[in-house]
Design an enzyme around this catalytic site. Structure first.
Site, mmCIF file in Angstrom:
data_model
loop_
_atom_site.group_PDB
_atom_site.id
_atom_site.type_symbol
_atom_site.label_atom_id
_atom_site.label_comp_id
_atom_site.label_asym_id
_atom_site.label_seq_id
_atom_site.Cartn_x
_atom_site.Cartn_y
_atom_site.Cartn_z
ATOM 1 N N HIS A 1 0.823 -1.210 0.000
ATOM 2 C CA HIS A 1 0.000 0.000 0.000
ATOM 3 C C HIS A 1 0.859 1.264 0.000
ATOM 4 O O HIS A 1 0.362 2.367 -0.251
ATOM 5 C CB HIS A 1 -0.915 -0.010 1.227
ATOM 6 C CG HIS A 1 -2.190 0.747 1.040
ATOM 7 N ND1 HIS A 1 -2.348 1.727 0.091
ATOM 8 C CD2 HIS A 1 -3.381 0.664 1.694
ATOM 9 C CE1 HIS A 1 -3.582 2.223 0.161
ATOM 10 N NE2 HIS A 1 -4.219 1.597 1.132
ATOM 11 N N ASP B 1 -8.575 -10.433 -17.925
ATOM 12 C CA ASP B 1 -8.638 -11.663 -18.720
ATOM 13 C C ASP B 1 -7.244 -11.967 -19.277
ATOM 14 O O ASP B 1 -6.737 -11.255 -20.137
ATOM 15 C CB ASP B 1 -9.647 -11.483 -19.862
ATOM 16 C CG ASP B 1 -9.767 -12.707 -20.755
ATOM 17 O OD1 ASP B 1 -9.071 -13.716 -20.509
ATOM 18 O OD2 ASP B 1 -10.552 -12.650 -21.721
#
Length: 433
Positions: free
Chosen positions: A155, A369
């Site tokens: 983060h 994808d």
């Protein structure tokens, strides 16, 4: 169920990082982010009839395309060092290969977070940020040929929008075999670091927290919106009504287990990319989120529609404060001052209960994808205490909420009748919309 770790390999950029890009400075927003990993897990079904050769081909393609993508996202192959910078030394990214002795459909029947935690390496905390890896990947194959890709990113270098951009670019590289050009859009130069900024280190609280998953389908979201508008709240968003309901029920659970009534507040995280003028691209890489808060007083039960109204007013005020034509430097100065004032205020209200909500809705995670179809489900692990994370359902019409509370609070929260009128507790993820 526990995955068997088969191998660990370090993947380096396909081309060396130029010396001119040796040091990547963290922005002021990166400086203010906690030193934890954000772990995301993407689940994919098999194409049917796959064999070990197919598994090997998939794994090889993922590693090759990751190497090519790291050339564009070169700070992710470096190490966080002293002075608020990443040394872009091409040390690479650790990729773990694992096997799970079960079928994906059974695993997702009613997913348990104890098991999900084993599919990503994101439980690792940055106890010492010096020389820490910024990205870790675990690829887990199931007996049926399905797979899970767990990606844990620090983060300190990225928020969910950045992770989504990276994952989609990695997937694009895998599908196109390097034929389509991609590039990262780093924002650090717009928001330079502050040398004198005093940022306290994040120390995880040792609390027996419990994570539960609640799913709001489209019809229940419409019902929540209708409930809010019937009390005079105009055009509430689906995120606002879900956030308000979760906060209301979490506040009630906190009061129920407390010996004395305690005021609470909710910190709502906001993506700044489209608020600054001129706006920044959605794919801008780095941390670019800030927050506003709403509160519930100690006197009596808070009303749902009042919380929705507070959220609407809060975002309107936020836009006025942070979304007008400030220079980027002025914006970072305001954020720094707000953080210091907020920390001081919270110390004065030591008895207050604080909740945090962050929305990942509209992030194109379900578009990732790699060449064998889109994910059938996405989740995350390592949800911080007293935190709500909102994500789209697979078809985009509903919302999944991950709620992390102290165990005794969760025992009350997960049985709240008002909550369960609108949300389903941990339904089958494989069949979820």
């Amino acid at each position: 169920m526990k995955p068997e770790i088969l191998s660990k390999e370090t993947i380096k950029p396909s081309s060396p990082t130029p010396h001119s890009q040796r040091w990547y400075k963290l922005s002021v927003f990166d400086q203010m982010s906690y030193g934890v990993y954000i772990p995301i897990i993407l689940f994919y079904t098999s194409n049917g009839g796959e064999n070990p050769v197919d598994f090997s081909h998939r794994l090889s393609g993922l590693k090759k395309s990751l190497s090519e993508t790291l050339t564009r996202y070169y700070p992710l192959a470096g190490r966080i060092g002293d002075g608020g910078s990443i040394e872009c030394n091409d040390k690479g990214v650790d990729v773990f290969e694992a096997r799970m002795d079960c079928h994906l459909q059974g695993f997702l029947n009613h997913p348990e977070f104890e098991a999900l935690n084993l599919l990503a390496q994101g439980q690792i905390q940055c106890d010492n940020l010096d020389l820490s890896s910024t990205l870790i990947v675990q690829i887990t194959f199931f007996d049926c040929g399905g797979m899970a890709i767990g990606v844990s990113m620090s983060h300190k270098v990225a928020d969910i929008s950045s992770m989504s951009a990276f994952l989609n670019d990695w997937a694009t590289m895998a599908r196109q075999s390097g034929k389509e050009e991609i590039s990262a859009q780093f924002i650090t130069s717009f928001f330079p670091p502050h040398d004198s900024l005093d940022i306290p280190e994040y120390v995880p609280r040792k609390i027996n927290r419990v994570v539960r998953r609640f799913v709001f389908n489209a019809s229940k979201l419409d019902a929540l919106k209708t409930l809010a508008t019937s009390h005079g709240v105009e055009n509430p968003t689906r995120v606002q009504v879900v956030t308000a309901l979760l906060y209301k029920c979490a506040d009630a659970a906190s009061r129920a287990v407390s010996d004395s009534p305690r005021a609470s507040d909710l910190v709502q995280m906001v993506n700044l990319r489209r608020l600054v003028i001129p706006p920044l691209p959605d794919k801008s890489f780095g941390n670019l989120v800030w927050c506003f808060s709403i509160s519930a007083t100690e006197e009596g039960e808070v009303e749902f529609h009042d919380l929705v109204a507070q959220l609407k007013e809060g975002i309107a005020g936020f836009r006025l404060t942070y979304g007008i034509s400030f220079s980027w430097y002025e914006l970072s100065r305001l954020v720094s001052e707000f953080r210091k004032a907020s920390a001081s205020s919270f110390k004065r209200k030591g008895n207050m209960v604080r909740f945090t909500c962050t929305s990942w809705c509209r992030s194109p995670l379900y578009q990732v994808d790699f060449g064998w179809g889109k994910p059938v489900w996405i989740s995350c692990t390592n949800v911080m205490w007293n935190t709500f994370i909102l994500m789209d359902t697979r078809n985009g019409d509903g919302i999944e909420a991950l709620v992390s509370l102290e165990e005794q609070n969760m025992n009350v929260f997960e049985h709240d009748e008002e909550l369960l009128r609108f949300a389903s507790l941990n339904p089958n993820a494989f069949e979820a919309p």
